[in-house]
Motif scaffolding. Structure first.
Motif, PDB file in Angstrom:
ATOM      1  N   LYS A   4       0.815  -1.215   0.000  1.00  0.00           N
ATOM      2  CA  LYS A   4       0.000   0.000   0.000  1.00  0.00           C
ATOM      3  C   LYS A   4       0.851   1.268   0.000  1.00  0.00           C
ATOM      4  CE  LYS A   4      -3.279  -0.928  -0.643  1.00  0.00           C
ATOM      5  NZ  LYS A   4      -3.678  -1.472  -1.990  1.00  0.00           N
ATOM      6  N   THR A   5       1.834   1.301  -0.903  1.00  0.00           N
ATOM      7  CA  THR A   5       2.791   2.416  -0.958  1.00  0.00           C
ATOM      8  C   THR A   5       3.018   2.911  -2.392  1.00  0.00           C
ATOM      9  OG1 THR A   5       4.616   0.844  -1.103  1.00  0.00           O
ATOM     10  CG2 THR A   5       4.052   1.650   1.107  1.00  0.00           C
ATOM     11  N   ALA A   6       2.084   2.664  -3.292  1.00  0.00           N
ATOM     12  CA  ALA A   6       2.254   2.951  -4.724  1.00  0.00           C
ATOM     13  C   ALA A   6       3.254   2.004  -5.375  1.00  0.00           C
ATOM     14  CB  ALA A   6       2.668   4.401  -4.976  1.00  0.00           C
ATOM     15  N   SER A  60      13.620   0.535  -2.613  1.00  0.00           N
ATOM     16  CA  SER A  60      12.322   0.293  -1.999  1.00  0.00           C
ATOM     17  C   SER A  60      11.522   1.589  -2.012  1.00  0.00           C
ATOM     18  CB  SER A  60      12.464  -0.247  -0.574  1.00  0.00           C
ATOM     19  OG  SER A  60      11.213  -0.703  -0.082  1.00  0.00           O
ATOM     20  N   ILE A  61      10.323   1.537  -1.449  1.00  0.00           N
ATOM     21  CA  ILE A  61       9.452   2.715  -1.392  1.00  0.00           C
ATOM     22  C   ILE A  61       8.707   2.720  -0.069  1.00  0.00           C
ATOM     23  CG2 ILE A  61       7.550   1.556  -2.585  1.00  0.00           C
ATOM     24  CD1 ILE A  61       6.948   4.300  -3.944  1.00  0.00           C
ATOM     25  N   LEU A  62       8.518   3.912   0.500  1.00  0.00           N
ATOM     26  CA  LEU A  62       7.811   4.091   1.765  1.00  0.00           C
ATOM     27  C   LEU A  62       6.705   5.112   1.584  1.00  0.00           C
ATOM     28  CD1 LEU A  62      10.867   4.314   4.212  1.00  0.00           C
ATOM     29  CD2 LEU A  62       9.474   2.286   3.700  1.00  0.00           C
ATOM     30  N   ARG A  63       5.743   5.060   2.498  1.00  0.00           N
ATOM     31  CA  ARG A  63       4.611   5.991   2.496  1.00  0.00           C
ATOM     32  C   ARG A  63       4.355   6.445   3.924  1.00  0.00           C
ATOM     33  NH1 ARG A  63      -1.518   4.183   0.593  1.00  0.00           N
ATOM     34  NH2 ARG A  63      -2.502   6.258   0.701  1.00  0.00           N
ATOM     35  N   PHE A  90      19.846  -0.479   1.054  1.00  0.00           N
ATOM     36  CA  PHE A  90      19.013   0.167   0.047  1.00  0.00           C
ATOM     37  C   PHE A  90      19.503   1.596  -0.187  1.00  0.00           C
ATOM     38  CE2 PHE A  90      16.415  -3.203   1.769  1.00  0.00           C
ATOM     39  CZ  PHE A  90      15.739  -3.700   0.663  1.00  0.00           C
ATOM     40  N   PRO A  91      20.358   1.796  -1.186  1.00  0.00           N
ATOM     41  CA  PRO A  91      20.870   3.150  -1.437  1.00  0.00           C
ATOM     42  C   PRO A  91      19.810   4.114  -1.953  1.00  0.00           C
ATOM     43  CG  PRO A  91      21.615   1.630  -3.135  1.00  0.00           C
ATOM     44  CD  PRO A  91      20.962   0.793  -2.082  1.00  0.00           C
ATOM     45  N   LEU A  92      18.670   3.585  -2.414  1.00  0.00           N
ATOM     46  CA  LEU A  92      17.605   4.454  -2.880  1.00  0.00           C
ATOM     47  C   LEU A  92      16.278   3.981  -2.307  1.00  0.00           C
ATOM     48  CD1 LEU A  92      16.549   6.787  -4.535  1.00  0.00           C
ATOM     49  CD2 LEU A  92      16.441   5.270  -6.535  1.00  0.00           C
ATOM     50  N   VAL A  93      15.664   4.828  -1.489  1.00  0.00           N
ATOM     51  CA  VAL A  93      14.337   4.568  -0.938  1.00  0.00           C
ATOM     52  C   VAL A  93      13.416   5.675  -1.445  1.00  0.00           C
ATOM     53  CG1 VAL A  93      12.931   4.330   1.142  1.00  0.00           C
ATOM     54  CG2 VAL A  93      15.253   3.376   1.088  1.00  0.00           C
ATOM     55  N   LEU A  94      12.439   5.302  -2.244  1.00  0.00           N
ATOM     56  CA  LEU A  94      11.507   6.252  -2.835  1.00  0.00           C
ATOM     57  C   LEU A  94      10.435   6.637  -1.821  1.00  0.00           C
ATOM     58  CD1 LEU A  94      11.019   4.288  -6.188  1.00  0.00           C
ATOM     59  CD2 LEU A  94      12.798   5.971  -5.639  1.00  0.00           C
ATOM     60  N   ILE A  95       9.756   7.745  -2.072  1.00  0.00           N
ATOM     61  CA  ILE A  95       8.714   8.247  -1.178  1.00  0.00           C
ATOM     62  C   ILE A  95       7.420   8.374  -1.979  1.00  0.00           C
ATOM     63  CG2 ILE A  95       7.983  10.132   0.314  1.00  0.00           C
ATOM     64  CD1 ILE A  95      10.316   8.516   1.449  1.00  0.00           C
ATOM     65  N   ALA A  96       6.375   7.678  -1.542  1.00  0.00           N
ATOM     66  CA  ALA A  96       5.129   7.615  -2.304  1.00  0.00           C
ATOM     67  C   ALA A  96       4.482   8.981  -2.473  1.00  0.00           C
ATOM     68  CB  ALA A  96       4.162   6.648  -1.626  1.00  0.00           C
TER      69      ALA A  96
END
Length: 399
Positions: free
Chosen positions: A60-62, A140-143, A223-229
């Motif tokens: 549930k984070t796009a 990865s990605i976080l929300r 994780f050198p890149l963590v995206l933001i929803a």
């Protein structure tokens, strides 16, 4: 001779200027926005594109939209994707990932390595490393955990014991321990610190400073890149830069999104309770929101960020006009082609798309891939990669 002709560098520069002027003139004659021609110019950053990517698909984070980007890139470039074995649609979730959950990876013998690993799994670094190359880029990605928890409640309520017994998310947050069992029931993974859980950590661990700092440092190393929803377009711009991909590789339509009518808004008190209840996710999100913007400032700067985001959005608008009927998502009752119907879960009304009629074959294929829900796309790639295996069955498409 050199005095008459100029240096090779100067001649090259003049040629580039003439090419740009010619394209500008052509665009003017054809009434075409010059920004829409840029994908034809090879607009990726210098160096070969990165082709080995591990994307931790949090819930549930796009993340379904990012999955589509990765699936499309893999199919376009004939890359291998680590897909769930047999009839499964996830890689062992909610249990910790094991390499044997991947189709084509046996319990014994040499391990096969895949370019892309991006389906839902609970992160387990030693096992992940068995199925991806050593130079794999981890993303990865976080929300915001308040919004993530609200979305999880709507989507997973029927499958999560802690949610099922509560009349509403507000009621759950008013007394969460009345519904939530700490006994280790993995079916409650979506009810507390779900992103922390997806990273392989204990969602019920006390949020003690030393423990939290150690885990955050561990995630940052891996994780050198963590995206933001909440900053999805900016995230795609940074992802594209890191992976040295073309603009069209990262342009996407929102997938697995809910109808706005089904989105509940927590009260201010409920939001604060959600932050306390998901304190580990809150710390995780705040930390990587800061690191994300620090990376953006260091690598892009505000002027280039604005320009790149504008180009991304312009390209999305053009592709929406090209591909989508009415240019907008549809609810499940309005989707004409059942093959493009997204999976529906819980109280959520998951939106999908209708494609414009009359598209030529090449355009139709491209547009279909951009709107294809994740289960259907996974089944498609599975059949392409493993033609000797029975195809994956998607029961709700046959209802």
């Amino acid at each position: 001779m050199w005095g008459l002709m100029g240096s090779p560098t100067r001649r090259c520069f003049r040629a580039v200027i003439l090419l740009v002027l010619a394209m500008s003139l052509l665009a003017g004659l054809l009434h075409v926005d010059i920004t829409l021609l840029t994908p034809l110019l090879g607009d990726q950053d210098e160096g070969p594109p990165v082709t080995n990517v591990m994307f931790l698909k949090t819930h549930k984070t796009a993340s379904s939209t990012v999955l589509n980007v990765l699936f499309r890139f893999a199919e376009t470039h004939n890359l291998s994707v680590a897909l769930p074995a047999g009839s499964r649609f996830h890689l062992g979730y909610p249990w910790l990932f094991l390499a044997r959950y991947v189709e084509g990876v046996g319990r014994d013998g040499p391990q096969r390595r895949f370019n892309i690993l991006c389906n839902h799994l609970r992160f387990n670094a030693p096992e992940v490393q068995k199925v991806v190359p050593n130079d794999t880029v981890y993303v990865s990605i976080l929300r915001n955990p308040v919004s993530q928890l609200e979305s999880s409640y709507a989507y997973y309520r029927g499958d999560t014991p802690a949610f099922r017994a509560a009349a509403s998310l507000e009621a759950f947050l008013a007394a969460p321990l009345a519904y939530y069992n700490r006994s280790g029931d993995l079916r409650n993974a979506h009810a507390r610190n779900n992103m922390w859980f997806d990273l392989g950590f204990d969602p019920d661990a006390p949020a003690e400073e030393r423990y939290v700092r150690a885990r955050l440092a561990e995630v940052q190393r891996r994780f050198p890149l963590v995206l933001i929803a909440e900053h999805f377009d900016e995230s795609m711009v940074l992802l594209r830069r890191r992976l040295r991909w073309r603009l069209d590789d990262v342009v996407s339509f929102r997938l697995n999104a809910r109808s706005p009518r089904g989105v509940a808004r927590l009260s201010p008190a409920g939001r604060e309770r959600a932050k306390r209840w998901c304190a580990l996710d809150w710390r995780l999100y705040r930390h990587f929101n800061r690191t994300f913007w620090a990376q953006v400032r260091a690598e892009l700067g505000p002027r280039r960020l604005r320009a790149d985001v504008a180009r991304l959005r312009a390209r999305r608008r053009e592709l929406a006009a090209l591909c989508l009927q009415d240019g907008a998502p549809k609810n499940r009752t309005q989707i004409a082609d059942r093959r493009l119907l997204p999976y529906q879960s819980g109280d959520a009304d998951i939106l999908g798309y209708n494609l414009r009629p009359g598209l030529d074959t090449q355009t139709l294929q491209r547009c279909q891939r951009m709107v294809m829900p994740e289960l259907q796309y996974m089944a498609r790639l599975y059949s392409l990669q493993h033609p000797e295996k029975p195809p994956k069955n998607i029961p709700f498409l046959k209802a």
